[in-house]
Every structure is written in C-alpha cells, then in structure tokens.
Enzyme design. Structure first.
Site, short mmCIF file in Angstrom:
data_model
loop_
_atom_site.label_atom_id
_atom_site.label_comp_id
_atom_site.label_asym_id
_atom_site.label_seq_id
_atom_site.Cartn_x
_atom_site.Cartn_y
_atom_site.Cartn_z
N THR A 41 0.83 -1.20 0.00
CA THR A 41 0.00 0.00 0.00
C THR A 41 0.86 1.26 0.00
O THR A 41 0.45 2.30 -0.49
CB THR A 41 -0.93 -0.02 1.23
OG1 THR A 41 -1.62 -1.27 1.25
CG2 THR A 41 -1.93 1.11 1.21
N TYR B 11 5.51 -11.87 5.20
CA TYR B 11 4.34 -11.29 4.51
C TYR B 11 3.91 -12.22 3.37
O TYR B 11 4.58 -12.32 2.35
CB TYR B 11 4.73 -9.91 3.99
CG TYR B 11 3.63 -9.06 3.38
CD1 TYR B 11 2.33 -9.52 3.22
CD2 TYR B 11 3.91 -7.77 2.94
CE1 TYR B 11 1.35 -8.72 2.65
CE2 TYR B 11 2.94 -6.96 2.37
CZ TYR B 11 1.66 -7.45 2.23
OH TYR B 11 0.71 -6.65 1.65
N LYS C 72 1.99 -11.90 8.23
CA LYS C 72 0.87 -11.08 7.75
C LYS C 72 0.30 -11.88 6.61
O LYS C 72 0.96 -12.10 5.58
CB LYS C 72 1.40 -9.73 7.28
CG LYS C 72 0.44 -8.89 6.46
CD LYS C 72 0.90 -7.43 6.50
CE LYS C 72 0.64 -6.57 5.28
NZ LYS C 72 -0.66 -6.59 4.71
N SER D 260 -4.86 -1.72 3.67
CA SER D 260 -4.90 -0.46 2.93
C SER D 260 -6.02 0.46 3.41
O SER D 260 -5.84 1.67 3.52
CB SER D 260 -5.16 -0.72 1.45
OG SER D 260 -4.38 -1.76 0.93
O1 MN9 Z 1 -2.27 -6.73 2.42
C1 MN9 Z 1 -3.50 -5.22 1.07
N1 MN9 Z 1 -3.19 -5.96 -0.09
C2 MN9 Z 1 -2.68 -5.39 -1.17
C3 MN9 Z 1 -2.73 -5.65 2.24
O2 MN9 Z 1 -2.35 -4.23 -1.22
C4 MN9 Z 1 -2.51 -6.24 -2.36
C5 MN9 Z 1 -4.98 -5.27 1.40
O3 MN9 Z 1 -5.19 -4.34 2.41
C6 MN9 Z 1 -5.84 -4.98 0.19
O4 MN9 Z 1 -5.44 -3.78 -0.41
C7 MN9 Z 1 -7.33 -4.89 0.52
C8 MN9 Z 1 -8.17 -4.60 -0.71
O5 MN9 Z 1 -8.20 -5.69 -1.58
O6 MN9 Z 1 -7.72 -6.04 1.15
#
Ligand code: MN9
Length: 309
Positions: A51, A139, A165, A209
C-alpha cells in the site's frame, strides 16, 4: 500503548506514501498524515509495504520515509517496516536501517519475479532475520506468490521470525498457522474484505490499505467482534465492503484512497506512476459514491463528515 512488537495489535494501517503531484516524497504531508492516523485508536503502523507503493520507490526514499515517520511517531506506537526488495542484500540494508531508527519490527514479502525455490526463499528470510535483532513478520501475499502453510511453519522456526501477515483468503490457513507454529507466533489478517472473520478467528491484528481511510469503521468492527456480537460485526463488515469494492473497482485503488483523503482535507497526496490519479470527472464521481455509500449504510464515517464540511 508501548512501542514493541508485543503491542503491535488491533487495527493497523498499511500506511500510504505521501507523494506530491510531481511524485516527490512529501515530508510535511507525511507528517500531517501520520498525525491524522494517530488520532484514531490504531495499534501500530506498517510502513513501506504494498500500500506504501514501496516497489515504486528506491531504497533512499524508503529510508527517508521511515525516518520521517519514526520521528513523527516519537515512540508512541509500534512501527513495523517492510524491507522486502529484489535482492537479499538490499533488504538487509533496509532492515539494518529500520533497526537503527528504532522500528519495532521488520517484515518482507518473499523474493519474487524470478521463480525462487523454497530453499532460496528460506535463505532470504534467514539472512535478513539474522542481520538484525528485530522480530520479522513474514508477509504472505498473492502478488508475490503465496507460500504454503508448511513453508510458513518452516520459516517460523527461524529465531527472529515472530509472525505472519496473511493476505490470503483461505481463512482455515489462519488457524492452521496458529496451531502449527511456535507459541506466541503472531498472525495478522491482511485482507480487508475479511476483516471481521479474521478477528473472529483470533488474529493478533489486521493490517491493510483501507485502515488509512476508514480506520473508525474497522476499530468498531474489531470491538464488536471482541464483544461477541457476531451479527452486528457482520453488518459492519458488509458496509466496509461497499467502500472497499468501490476503491478496488476504481482501477487505481491506492489513488482512490488518496483521493478520498484529499477530499476530506487530509494530505495523502497522489499515487505514483504507472498508477493513475483519475480525471476530474472520475474524481467527482468517486467522491460522490463514497458519500452515497455512507448515507445509505448510515455508517457516519469520519472521512465523509470531513468531506461534507
Ligand atoms: O495486504 C492489502 N493488499 C494489497 C494488504 O495491497 C494487495 C490489502 O489491504 C488490500 O489492499 C485490501 C483490498 O483488496 O484487502
């Protein structure tokens, strides 16, 4: 609230990187944005991850951002720094830097792009974990290739590897990881769409995010699950999903979250190319959609209250 990894719990934003219109890291914007996030009851900050558009930044910029945030946080919250990079060498440099500025922990996606073997991935984590005394949060995310539960268990045996994570959707794996890894191994839900389910499964925190723009709703979800009111939590989670899907389907999710924050007067900046930042018409429509969702769902999101002011 302390600032060690043991306190890294609850709702944790995967912090956006604040770039100005010309794509430069915006120090004053970053500081103001961090102060904004800290006005909510969040459990920590996760820096320079997906993010944070980390793979669109160079190592110097990443370090600079970490320094700015650490200074602004001033030890009031635990900060975990994602140090994943294309080479082990670059990741170690970032890890050592994170340690030198007082981060509570480090994290990394597995090495990607090339098809590395499980032994090579293991070596990557071992070498980084041994380079500092900080706890490492592995992660697991589809963007970098999901690792199996067996692989995570193997990684969990490395001394400094203290958690994962998990940004998958196979929720049973969350419990498998909890059951098969060492005592105290921390699991963080990474898929915002599954926030309430992750909390119900007993994750230590949720990192994502959308906690940049709707932390208030997720803090409510966290508390509602913890109180045992599954029905109310699932209603709130459905409401959160309306916001998430608007962002995800906008075609430039990070830019959309930043747009909403800007509309609310919060200096989140713009997404870096190759991401795009929407035409004026698209911007108007996306902001209106967020307002409409909030009114229809009756969520009273703080970001929408700020937009309306
Ligand atoms: O792991 C985020 N994943 C990505 C964190 O950025 C690929 C999530 O927070 C996603 O953005 C969220 C929306 O699909 O779940």
């Amino acid at each position: 609230m302390g600032n060690s990894i043991a306190d890294f719990k609850g709702v944790i934003p995967a912090v956006l990187s604040v770039f100005d219109k010309d794509e430069n890291l915006d120090e004053q914007g970053t500081r103001a944005f961090i102060r904004h996030l800290m006005s909510f009851d969040i459990g920590g900050l996760y820096l320079t991850g997906s993010t944070g558009e980390t793979f669109l930044m160079n190592s110097e910029e990443r370090k600079r951002q970490v320094e700015i945030v650490m200074d602004e946080v001033g030890g009031r919250l635990p900060v975990v720094v994602h140090v994943g990079a294309m080479s082990t060498r670059a990741s170690i440099e970032l890890a050592k830097h994170a340690e030198s500025v007082g981060a509570a922990g480090i994290s990394s996606v597995p090495p990607f792009y090339f098809k590395f073997s499980e032994d090579q991935i293991f070596g990557y984590y071992r070498d980084i974990a041994e380079a500092t005394s900080l706890p490492m949060i592995v992660y697991n995310i589809p963007l970098a290739g999901m690792m199996t539960v067996d692989m995570i268990r193997r990684l969990s045996e490395i001394k400094n590897v203290k958690g994962v994570k998990y940004t998958g959707t196979a929720l049973y794996e969350v419990t498998q990881i909890k059951d098969s890894c060492k005592e105290g191994f921390q699991v963080y839900g990474g898929c915002d769409e599954l926030g309430s389910s992750n909390v119900a499964l007993g994750v230590d925190g949720i990192i994502g995010s959308f906690y940049n723009c709707i932390p208030d709703l997720y803090i409510k979800i966290w508390q509602t699950v913890k109180k045992g009111d599954v029905e109310a939590a699932s209603t709130l989670q459905r409401k959160a999903l309306h916001v998430i899907m608007t962002g995800v389907n906008s075609g430039s999710m990070i830019a959309c979250i930043k747009l909403w924050l800007r509309a609310a007067g919060i200096p989140a900046g713009y997404a870096r190319r190759p991401f795009t930042n929407f035409t004026p018409d698209e911007q108007t429509r996306l902001i209106q959609t967020l307002i409409d969702i909030d009114e229809k769902d009756g969520t009273g999101l703080s970001i929408v209250q700020k937009i309306k002011k």
